[in-house]
Design an enzyme around this catalytic site. Structure first.
Site, mmCIF file in Angstrom:
data_model
loop_
_atom_site.group_PDB
_atom_site.id
_atom_site.type_symbol
_atom_site.label_atom_id
_atom_site.label_comp_id
_atom_site.label_asym_id
_atom_site.label_seq_id
_atom_site.Cartn_x
_atom_site.Cartn_y
_atom_site.Cartn_z
ATOM 1 N N GLY A 139 0.821 -1.193 0.000
ATOM 2 C CA GLY A 139 0.000 0.000 0.000
ATOM 3 C C GLY A 139 0.862 1.253 0.000
ATOM 4 N N CYS A 140 0.290 2.358 -0.451
ATOM 5 C CA CYS A 140 1.062 3.598 -0.560
ATOM 6 C C CYS A 140 1.458 4.146 0.809
ATOM 7 C CB CYS A 140 0.292 4.637 -1.365
ATOM 8 S SG CYS A 140 -1.391 4.957 -0.787
ATOM 9 N N PHE A 141 0.519 4.183 1.766
ATOM 10 C CA PHE A 141 0.859 4.667 3.106
ATOM 11 C C PHE A 141 1.898 3.778 3.787
ATOM 12 C CE2 PHE A 141 -3.514 6.744 3.160
ATOM 13 C CZ PHE A 141 -3.021 8.041 3.061
ATOM 14 N N THR A 187 4.168 2.029 2.452
ATOM 15 C CA THR A 187 5.466 2.205 1.800
ATOM 16 C C THR A 187 6.212 3.386 2.395
ATOM 17 O OG1 THR A 187 4.745 1.200 -0.280
ATOM 18 C CG2 THR A 187 6.628 2.690 -0.389
ATOM 19 N N GLY A 188 5.578 4.564 2.397
ATOM 20 C CA GLY A 188 6.250 5.746 2.925
ATOM 21 C C GLY A 188 6.593 5.616 4.393
#
Length: 350
Positions: A153-155, A157-158
């Protein structure tokens, strides 16, 4: 054995994730050499439309027509990217043979704990696949040659890239607060009143707070891989009037005796050989505009000696390193391409 020409299909091609995958594939050296061919482009609500109508920023594919997402259409492809809504990937993946490399951008195969899946997604757990953050210890080797890959997921990952070195090196107590400010493209293209320009422009809004966001168990799972301590995460996503980008700020209690110099060295050593993670010089803060269009994650680590906390900030493009770029990076590893092939490290600031 990798075929001489690798035929790639993208399911969910007209969505933001699918469009980003296509943009990156068009710039891939294997596409330029003819080693990689873009085959079927499929979706649901846009069947019959052309790429020129839906995604005019991809002129090389202008005349291509979106097809229905069926087993018959996807048959004969060597690689299938799935950019489908959560819950649909498992059904499609089960219809594709083991010889097909399936790279799933949805959440269906990310979580290893069936109870977490049921709690946050409300359906039967389909299992788990090799997880696509190569920067996590051991994951790069798992992805090499894999025929099934779960794109993160994008969140997560960061936030994972921000916190992983601190948790592994025991710089912090893993009682962590994470705030991630995100652009609206993370919610996809489907029409929604809360995502209208008049609702989002000039405004910030937290949502799915107090442990409700579906990415919370994924981030917790990632950090638990590198520590024996209990991991507690308070995650707050914030919607911002940006098309793309995620800025994550994570704070956690500092272990006694850890200095700024020690913390910074841990991060620099952890990411020294990682092509897509940049630890910025001291005093330089990550900005979303500096990573837009790139597969980079910019990171800054600071020790707050007054509050006795570690502060880590990261910036990614949610559609590139957060989705499409991660998917292509995983494809590169799975098929034996250079890991960095087709993935820009330069942003487009300002």
């Amino acid at each position: 054995m990798v075929p001489m020409t690798i035929k790639v299909a993208v399911a969910g091609a007209s969505g933001y994730a699918g469009g980003e995958i296509l943009r990156l594939l068009l710039g891939h050296p294997a596409y330029a050499s003819g080693e990689l061919e873009i085959g079927a482009l499929t979706a649901a609500s846009t069947v019959g439309s052309t790429v020129a109508e839906l995604m005019p920023h991809l002129p090389q594919l202008a005349d291509r027509v979106i097809e229905d997402t069926t087993k018959e259409v996807l048959a004969g492809h060597d690689v299938v990217f799935l950019g489908l809504p959560h819950g649909f990937s498992a059904e499609i993946a089960n219809q594709l043979g083991p010889e097909v490399t399936v790279i799933d951008c949805a959440a269906d195969f990310r979580l290893t704990n069936a109870d977490d899946w049921s709690k946050f997604y409300g359906s039967e757990h389909a299992g788990s696949w090799p997880y696509g953050i190569p920067e996590m210890p051991g994951h790069r080797e798992q992805l090499k040659g894999a025929t099934r890959v779960a794109v993160p997921g994008c969140f997560p990952t960061g936030a994972t890239l921000a916190l992983l070195p601190a948790v592994q090196a025991d710089l912090i107590e893993p009682d962590i607060s994470v705030v991630s400010i995100t652009g609206v493209s993370g919610a996809g293209k489907k029409a929604s009143v809360p995502l209208l320009g008049s609702e989002t422009m000039g405004s910030l809004k937290a949502y799915n707070t107090s442990g409700k966001h579906r990415h919370t168990p994924e981030l917790t799972q990632n950090l638990k891989e590198v520590t024996d301590k209990d991991v507690t995460i308070s995650f707050t996503p914030v919607l911002a009037p940006l098309p793309r980008g995620i800025l994550t700020t994570a704070t956690a209690p500092l272990i006694d005796g850890v200095t700024q110099e020690q913390a910074r060295k841990v991060y620099e050593d952890f990411y020294v050989d990682e092509p897509f993670v940049l630890v910025l010089p001291e005093g330089v803060q990550p900005q979303t505009q500096n990573v837009v269009g790139s597969n980079m994650c910019h990171v800054q680590i600071e020790v707050d000696t007054v509050a006795r906390k570690v502060l880590v900030t990261s910036a990614i493009d949610n559609l590139t390193k957060g989705t499409g770029g991660a998917a292509v990076q995983c494809m590169n590893l799975a098929l034996g391409f250079e890991e960095t092939a087709g993935l820009p490290r330069t942003g487009v600031a300002p």
